[in-house]
Scaffold this motif. Structure first.
Motif, PDB file in Angstrom:
ATOM      1  N   LEU A  41       0.848  -1.185   0.000  1.00 44.17           N
ATOM      2  CA  LEU A  41       0.000   0.000   0.000  1.00 44.17           C
ATOM      3  C   LEU A  41       0.888   1.241   0.000  1.00 44.17           C
ATOM      4  CD1 LEU A  41      -2.186  -1.752   2.509  1.00 44.17           C
ATOM      5  CD2 LEU A  41      -3.248  -0.584   0.572  1.00 44.17           C
ATOM      6  N   ALA A  42       0.372   2.326  -0.557  1.00 47.97           N
ATOM      7  CA  ALA A  42       1.123   3.581  -0.661  1.00 47.97           C
ATOM      8  C   ALA A  42       0.275   4.716  -0.092  1.00 47.97           C
ATOM      9  CB  ALA A  42       1.458   3.853  -2.128  1.00 47.97           C
ATOM     10  N   LYS A  43       0.886   5.887   0.021  1.00 45.00           N
ATOM     11  CA  LYS A  43       0.170   7.074   0.521  1.00 45.00           C
ATOM     12  C   LYS A  43      -1.099   7.336  -0.291  1.00 45.00           C
ATOM     13  CE  LYS A  43       3.165   8.960   3.590  1.00 45.00           C
ATOM     14  NZ  LYS A  43       2.817   9.208   4.982  1.00 45.00           N
ATOM     15  N   THR A  44      -1.079   7.010  -1.558  1.00 41.14           N
ATOM     16  CA  THR A  44      -2.256   7.230  -2.408  1.00 41.14           C
ATOM     17  C   THR A  44      -3.435   6.335  -2.019  1.00 41.14           C
ATOM     18  OG1 THR A  44      -1.351   5.684  -4.037  1.00 41.14           O
ATOM     19  CG2 THR A  44      -0.926   8.033  -4.400  1.00 41.14           C
ATOM     20  N   ASP A  45      -3.194   5.318  -1.182  1.00 38.52           N
ATOM     21  CA  ASP A  45      -4.255   4.409  -0.741  1.00 38.52           C
ATOM     22  C   ASP A  45      -4.962   4.895   0.525  1.00 38.52           C
ATOM     23  OD1 ASP A  45      -3.978   2.333  -2.751  1.00 38.52           O
ATOM     24  OD2 ASP A  45      -2.033   1.933  -1.822  1.00 38.52           O
ATOM     25  N   ILE A  46      -4.464   5.990   1.129  1.00 45.94           N
ATOM     26  CA  ILE A  46      -5.077   6.511   2.353  1.00 45.94           C
ATOM     27  C   ILE A  46      -6.533   6.876   2.075  1.00 45.94           C
ATOM     28  CG2 ILE A  46      -5.056   8.436   4.004  1.00 45.94           C
ATOM     29  CD1 ILE A  46      -1.971   8.387   3.759  1.00 45.94           C
ATOM     30  N   GLY A  47      -7.417   6.431   2.962  1.00 48.19           N
ATOM     31  CA  GLY A  47      -8.847   6.674   2.819  1.00 48.19           C
ATOM     32  C   GLY A  47      -9.589   5.549   2.131  1.00 48.19           C
ATOM     33  N   GLY A  48      -8.838   4.639   1.521  1.00 48.54           N
ATOM     34  CA  GLY A  48      -9.446   3.499   0.839  1.00 48.54           C
ATOM     35  C   GLY A  48      -9.322   2.233   1.668  1.00 48.54           C
ATOM     36  N   LEU A  49      -9.930   1.180   1.189  1.00 48.17           N
ATOM     37  CA  LEU A  49      -9.855  -0.112   1.872  1.00 48.17           C
ATOM     38  C   LEU A  49      -8.515  -0.786   1.629  1.00 48.17           C
ATOM     39  CD1 LEU A  49     -13.375  -1.636   1.081  1.00 48.17           C
ATOM     40  CD2 LEU A  49     -12.560  -0.794   3.287  1.00 48.17           C
TER      41      LEU A  49
ATOM     42  N   PRO B 139     -11.901  -7.466   2.920  1.00 45.76           N
ATOM     43  CA  PRO B 139     -11.539  -6.144   3.451  1.00 45.76           C
ATOM     44  C   PRO B 139     -11.072  -6.237   4.902  1.00 45.76           C
ATOM     45  CG  PRO B 139     -13.744  -6.112   2.472  1.00 45.76           C
ATOM     46  CD  PRO B 139     -13.325  -7.536   2.566  1.00 45.76           C
ATOM     47  N   ALA B 140      -9.939  -5.603   5.190  1.00 43.36           N
ATOM     48  CA  ALA B 140      -9.431  -5.543   6.564  1.00 43.36           C
ATOM     49  C   ALA B 140      -9.960  -4.301   7.252  1.00 43.36           C
ATOM     50  CB  ALA B 140      -7.909  -5.549   6.567  1.00 43.36           C
ATOM     51  N   GLY B 141      -9.864  -3.164   6.571  1.00 47.28           N
ATOM     52  CA  GLY B 141     -10.290  -1.892   7.132  1.00 47.28           C
ATOM     53  C   GLY B 141      -9.894  -0.762   6.219  1.00 47.28           C
ATOM     54  N   VAL B 142      -9.949   0.454   6.766  1.00 47.16           N
ATOM     55  CA  VAL B 142      -9.642   1.656   6.002  1.00 47.16           C
ATOM     56  C   VAL B 142      -8.227   2.130   6.337  1.00 47.16           C
ATOM     57  CG1 VAL B 142     -10.286   4.071   5.616  1.00 47.16           C
ATOM     58  CG2 VAL B 142     -12.065   2.327   5.881  1.00 47.16           C
ATOM     59  N   VAL B 143      -7.446   2.420   5.315  1.00 45.04           N
ATOM     60  CA  VAL B 143      -6.077   2.904   5.484  1.00 45.04           C
ATOM     61  C   VAL B 143      -6.124   4.341   5.990  1.00 45.04           C
ATOM     62  CG1 VAL B 143      -3.901   3.420   4.302  1.00 45.04           C
ATOM     63  CG2 VAL B 143      -5.254   1.416   3.620  1.00 45.04           C
ATOM     64  N   THR B 144      -5.474   4.609   7.141  1.00 43.10           N
ATOM     65  CA  THR B 144      -5.432   5.976   7.665  1.00 43.10           C
ATOM     66  C   THR B 144      -4.050   6.600   7.505  1.00 43.10           C
ATOM     67  OG1 THR B 144      -4.923   5.272   9.923  1.00 43.10           O
ATOM     68  CG2 THR B 144      -7.254   5.501   9.337  1.00 43.10           C
ATOM     69  N   GLU B 145      -3.011   5.772   7.369  1.00 41.83           N
ATOM     70  CA  GLU B 145      -1.650   6.279   7.175  1.00 41.83           C
ATOM     71  C   GLU B 145      -0.769   5.143   6.677  1.00 41.83           C
ATOM     72  OE1 GLU B 145       0.816   8.510   6.295  1.00 41.83           O
ATOM     73  OE2 GLU B 145      -0.161   9.758   7.798  1.00 41.83           O
TER      74      GLU B 145
ATOM     75  N   VAL C 213       1.274  -0.012   7.875  1.00 40.46           N
ATOM     76  CA  VAL C 213       0.021   0.625   7.480  1.00 40.46           C
ATOM     77  C   VAL C 213      -0.880   0.752   8.704  1.00 40.46           C
ATOM     78  CG1 VAL C 213      -2.010   0.442   5.989  1.00 40.46           C
ATOM     79  CG2 VAL C 213       0.204  -0.423   5.197  1.00 40.46           C
ATOM     80  N   TYR C 214      -1.345   1.967   8.963  1.00 40.18           N
ATOM     81  CA  TYR C 214      -2.325   2.177  10.020  1.00 40.18           C
ATOM     82  C   TYR C 214      -3.700   1.916   9.433  1.00 40.18           C
ATOM     83  CZ  TYR C 214       1.175   4.075  13.162  1.00 40.18           C
ATOM     84  OH  TYR C 214       2.268   4.218  13.986  1.00 40.18           O
ATOM     85  N   VAL C 215      -4.431   0.987  10.069  1.00 42.99           N
ATOM     86  CA  VAL C 215      -5.718   0.538   9.559  1.00 42.99           C
ATOM     87  C   VAL C 215      -6.793   0.781  10.608  1.00 42.99           C
ATOM     88  CG1 VAL C 215      -7.023  -1.458   8.701  1.00 42.99           C
ATOM     89  CG2 VAL C 215      -4.571  -1.261   8.206  1.00 42.99           C
ATOM     90  N   ASP C 216      -7.887   1.420  10.192  1.00 42.90           N
ATOM     91  CA  ASP C 216      -9.046   1.622  11.059  1.00 42.90           C
ATOM     92  C   ASP C 216      -9.970   0.427  10.862  1.00 42.90           C
ATOM     93  OD1 ASP C 216     -11.312   2.429  12.452  1.00 42.90           O
ATOM     94  OD2 ASP C 216     -11.234   4.488  11.679  1.00 42.90           O
TER      95      ASP C 216
ATOM     96  N   ASP D   5     -12.895  -0.054  12.322  1.00 38.93           N
ATOM     97  CA  ASP D   5     -14.301   0.252  12.612  1.00 38.93           C
ATOM     98  C   ASP D   5     -15.154  -0.303  11.473  1.00 38.93           C
ATOM     99  OD1 ASP D   5     -16.823   1.380  12.951  1.00 38.93           O
ATOM    100  OD2 ASP D   5     -16.038   3.335  13.558  1.00 38.93           O
ATOM    101  N   PRO D   6     -16.076  -1.240  11.780  1.00 30.85           N
ATOM    102  CA  PRO D   6     -16.868  -1.868  10.703  1.00 30.85           C
ATOM    103  C   PRO D   6     -17.729  -0.880   9.933  1.00 30.85           C
ATOM    104  CG  PRO D   6     -17.648  -2.576  12.865  1.00 30.85           C
ATOM    105  CD  PRO D   6     -16.403  -1.780  13.099  1.00 30.85           C
ATOM    106  N   ALA D   7     -18.168   0.206  10.562  1.00 32.07           N
ATOM    107  CA  ALA D   7     -19.003   1.193   9.874  1.00 32.07           C
ATOM    108  C   ALA D   7     -18.236   1.892   8.752  1.00 32.07           C
ATOM    109  CB  ALA D   7     -19.505   2.226  10.876  1.00 32.07           C
ATOM    110  N   LYS D   8     -16.915   1.965   8.873  1.00 29.92           N
ATOM    111  CA  LYS D   8     -16.118   2.656   7.863  1.00 29.92           C
ATOM    112  C   LYS D   8     -15.803   1.764   6.666  1.00 29.92           C
ATOM    113  CE  LYS D   8     -14.315   5.954  11.093  1.00 29.92           C
ATOM    114  NZ  LYS D   8     -13.185   6.458  11.840  1.00 29.92           N
ATOM    115  N   LYS D   9     -16.017   0.455   6.801  1.00 26.88           N
ATOM    116  CA  LYS D   9     -15.760  -0.465   5.692  1.00 26.88           C
ATOM    117  C   LYS D   9     -16.931  -0.536   4.733  1.00 26.88           C
ATOM    118  CE  LYS D   9     -14.299  -3.998   8.355  1.00 26.88           C
ATOM    119  NZ  LYS D   9     -13.815  -5.341   8.661  1.00 26.88           N
TER     120      LYS D   9
END
Length: 140
Positions: free
Chosen positions: A90-98, A118-124, A130-133, A135-139
């Motif tokens: 994953l790269a910086k361009t993936d931030i905000g995506g799954l 899906p694991a979660g949403v990339v935050t950084e 990779v920092y992954v959120d 939270d199921p609501a965000k997936k």
């Protein structure tokens, strides 16, 4: 590598999700800091890139079910630092995506996943991983 040992994952905001007490799959060991999923049964197991798994979050305690009968009831849905895939990073361009499950400790891009779990949403994305959120609501 999944299941190698305990992981002390860095977390963001402390969030925990109660799940209905779930039986842990026979002969399964869940490690702290690894992604926990459920299968179609629905029993808890270490997340893998296997069809029909749903990631619940990250394990908060080690559960050894080699003798069967163990259950899990709390998992973390906070932001956790996971290992970045070496084959489909994953790269910086993936931030905000799954991001998707490669193994219980590693996340990957959609192109690197076979079953698109899906694991979660990339935050950084950092050199540490990779920092992954989770939270199921965000997936959704």
């Amino acid at each position: 590598m999944a299941g190698a040992n305990r992981r002390n994952t860095r977390t963001g905001e402390a969030k925990f999700s109660y799940i209905d007490e779930r039986t842990v799959k026979d002969a399964e060991i869940l490690y702290v800091g690894e992604m926990v999923a459920q299968d179609a049964t629905p029993e808890a197991l270490a997340a893998t890139d296997t069809a029909s798994q749903i990631v619940l979050g990250v394990g908060t305690k080690e559960i050894d079910n080699t003798d069967d009968g163990e259950t899990v009831d709390f998992i973390s849905t906070a932001v956790h630092l996971m290992v970045n895939s070496s084959s489909a990073a994953l790269a910086k361009t993936d931030i905000g995506g799954l991001c998707y499950v490669e193994d219980a400790c590693t996340v990957t891009t959609l192109a690197g996943a076979t079953n698109n779990i899906p694991a979660g949403v990339v935050t950084e994305v950092t050199s540490d991983g990779v920092y992954v959120d989770f939270d199921p609501a965000k997936k959704a």
